[in-house]
Scaffold this active site. Structure first.
Site, PDB file in Angstrom:
ATOM      1  NE  ARG A 109      10.027   0.879   6.385  1.00 33.30           N
ATOM      2  CZ  ARG A 109       9.595   0.486   5.190  1.00 33.30           C
ATOM      3  NH1 ARG A 109       8.475   0.994   4.677  1.00 33.30           N
ATOM      4  NH2 ARG A 109      10.235  -0.418   4.493  1.00 33.30           N
ATOM      5  NE  ARG A 152       4.224  -4.243   6.565  1.00 33.28           N
ATOM      6  CZ  ARG A 152       5.037  -3.520   5.800  1.00 33.28           C
ATOM      7  NH1 ARG A 152       6.342  -3.699   5.867  1.00 33.28           N
ATOM      8  NH2 ARG A 152       4.545  -2.633   4.958  1.00 33.28           N
ATOM      9  CG  HIS A 192       2.638   3.071   2.771  1.00 37.34           C
ATOM     10  ND1 HIS A 192       3.639   2.718   1.898  1.00 37.34           N
ATOM     11  CD2 HIS A 192       2.851   4.382   3.089  1.00 37.34           C
ATOM     12  CE1 HIS A 192       4.414   3.773   1.684  1.00 37.34           C
ATOM     13  NE2 HIS A 192       3.957   4.794   2.390  1.00 37.34           N
TER      14      HIS A 192
HETATM   15  P1  IDP Z   1       7.330  -1.669   2.313  1.00 39.96           P
HETATM   16  O1  IDP Z   1       5.810  -1.579   2.358  1.00 39.96           O
HETATM   17  O2  IDP Z   1       7.848  -2.550   3.414  1.00 39.96           O
HETATM   18  O3  IDP Z   1       7.984  -0.309   2.284  1.00 39.96           O
HETATM   19  P2  IDP Z   1       7.927  -1.839  -0.542  1.00 39.96           P
HETATM   20  O4  IDP Z   1       9.135  -2.488  -1.111  1.00 39.96           O
HETATM   21  O5  IDP Z   1       7.876  -0.348  -0.536  1.00 39.96           O
HETATM   22  O6  IDP Z   1       7.722  -2.408   0.956  1.00 39.96           O
HETATM   23  O7  IDP Z   1       6.682  -2.416  -1.326  1.00 39.96           O
HETATM   24  C1  IDP Z   1       5.425  -1.780  -1.235  1.00 39.96           C
HETATM   25  C2  IDP Z   1       4.348  -2.811  -1.052  1.00 39.96           C
HETATM   26  O8  IDP Z   1       4.308  -3.652  -2.198  1.00 39.96           O
HETATM   27  C3  IDP Z   1       4.533  -3.786   0.090  1.00 39.96           C
HETATM   28  O9  IDP Z   1       4.091  -3.253   1.320  1.00 39.96           O
HETATM   29  C4  IDP Z   1       3.710  -4.969  -0.355  1.00 39.96           C
HETATM   30  O10 IDP Z   1       2.319  -4.789  -0.071  1.00 39.96           O
HETATM   31  C5  IDP Z   1       3.884  -4.943  -1.859  1.00 39.96           C
HETATM   32  N1  IDP Z   1       4.934  -5.849  -2.349  1.00 39.96           N
HETATM   33  C6  IDP Z   1       6.270  -5.705  -2.191  1.00 39.96           C
HETATM   34  N2  IDP Z   1       6.932  -6.716  -2.770  1.00 39.96           N
HETATM   35  C7  IDP Z   1       5.984  -7.509  -3.324  1.00 39.96           C
HETATM   36  C8  IDP Z   1       6.008  -8.752  -4.060  1.00 39.96           C
HETATM   37  O11 IDP Z   1       7.053  -9.353  -4.318  1.00 39.96           O
HETATM   38  N3  IDP Z   1       4.810  -9.237  -4.454  1.00 39.96           N
HETATM   39  C9  IDP Z   1       3.633  -8.643  -4.190  1.00 39.96           C
HETATM   40  N4  IDP Z   1       3.563  -7.519  -3.489  1.00 39.96           N
HETATM   41  C10 IDP Z   1       4.706  -6.956  -3.067  1.00 39.96           C
HETATM   42 MG    MG Z   2       7.914   1.190   0.774  1.00 44.28          MG
END
Ligand code: IDP
Ligand code: MG
Length: 193
Positions: free
Chosen positions: A120, A137, A160
């Site tokens: 992470r 990122r 991811h």
């Molecule tokens: P993470 O990938 O850092 O764990 P998560 O909260 O698990 O973040 O969200 C999964 C994925 O959803 C993110 O990697 C991103 O691609 C997408 N995502 C998260 N928040 C948003 C948003 O506000 N708008 C559009 N896509 C989002």
């Molecule tokens: Mg996630």
């Protein structure tokens, strides 16, 4: 503390030819690649990977969106049609499912001490704009929540990575058969003993 974690290079990573760059970042920190597969994600896997039942995950995405909109001085209700984090999260989940199915993705299992947290850290923040230089990122993407949501699409953030040990334990068997996960020794293991 030896953990396994799932990493998926999303289709933008493949389409931009960034697989080698991304993989090398995990390799050089000393993590061990124990499984890999190029996958065209079917809807069953996509739905399970982003489970609707994980309310805290759905709401978490909604809450992050609300915070980002507030930071940008944007009216979330006007732009998203609601200010309920769960409803916003459900809408984003649909975009995520489209994103993970938009083309082949490169799935991997990485193993090592504190693998979940280490991976992470190397990936960086969910939002590329807030991701420090030196992270995947932060170095390789520039997308923002606002750009993504106004385009009605997921944030293109290349990777991811499982967010916790529990998440990794749930996700890895969705993507890999146990027989396709290998065990071997990396030279660092001798040096670090
Ligand atoms: P993470 O990938 O850092 O764990 P998560 O909260 O698990 O973040 O969200 C999964 C994925 O959803 C993110 O990697 C991103 O691609 C997408 N995502 C998260 N928040 C948003 C948003 O506000 N708008 C559009 N896509 C989002
Ligand atoms: Mg996630």
């Amino acid at each position: 503390m030896i953990e396994q974690t799932l990493v998926v290079i999303k289709h933008d990573g493949l389409a931009r030819g960034l697989v080698g760059d991304i993989v090398s970042r995990f390799e050089r920190v000393g993590l061990k690649l124990v499984a890999t597969r190029l996958v065209k994600v079917e809807s069953d896997l996509a739905e399970k990977h982003y489970p609707l039942e994980r309310r805290e995950f759905i709401e978490g995405m909604g809450k992050k969106t609300i915070e980002n909109y507030q930071a940008l001085g944007k009216d979330v209700k006007k732009e998203m049609g609601t200010e309920d984090p769960h409803e916003i999260g459900k809408e984003i989940r649909k975009w995520l499912i489209d994103y993970i199915q938009s083309g082949p993705v490169f799935a991997m299992v990485w193993e090592g001490p504190h693998a979940v947290e280490l991976v992470r850290k190397i990936c960086g923040h969910t939002l590329p704009l807030l991701s420090p230089v030196g992270t995947i990122r932060g170095d390789l993407a520039h997308d923002s929540s606002y750009l993504a949501n106004t385009g009605k699409r997921a944030i293109k953030n290349l990777v991811h990575a499982s967010g916790s040990v529990d998440e990794a334990e749930y996700e890895i068997p969705l993507w890999f058969n146990i027989d396709d996960i290998y065990s071997y020794e990396r030279v660092e293991e001798k040096v670090m003993r």
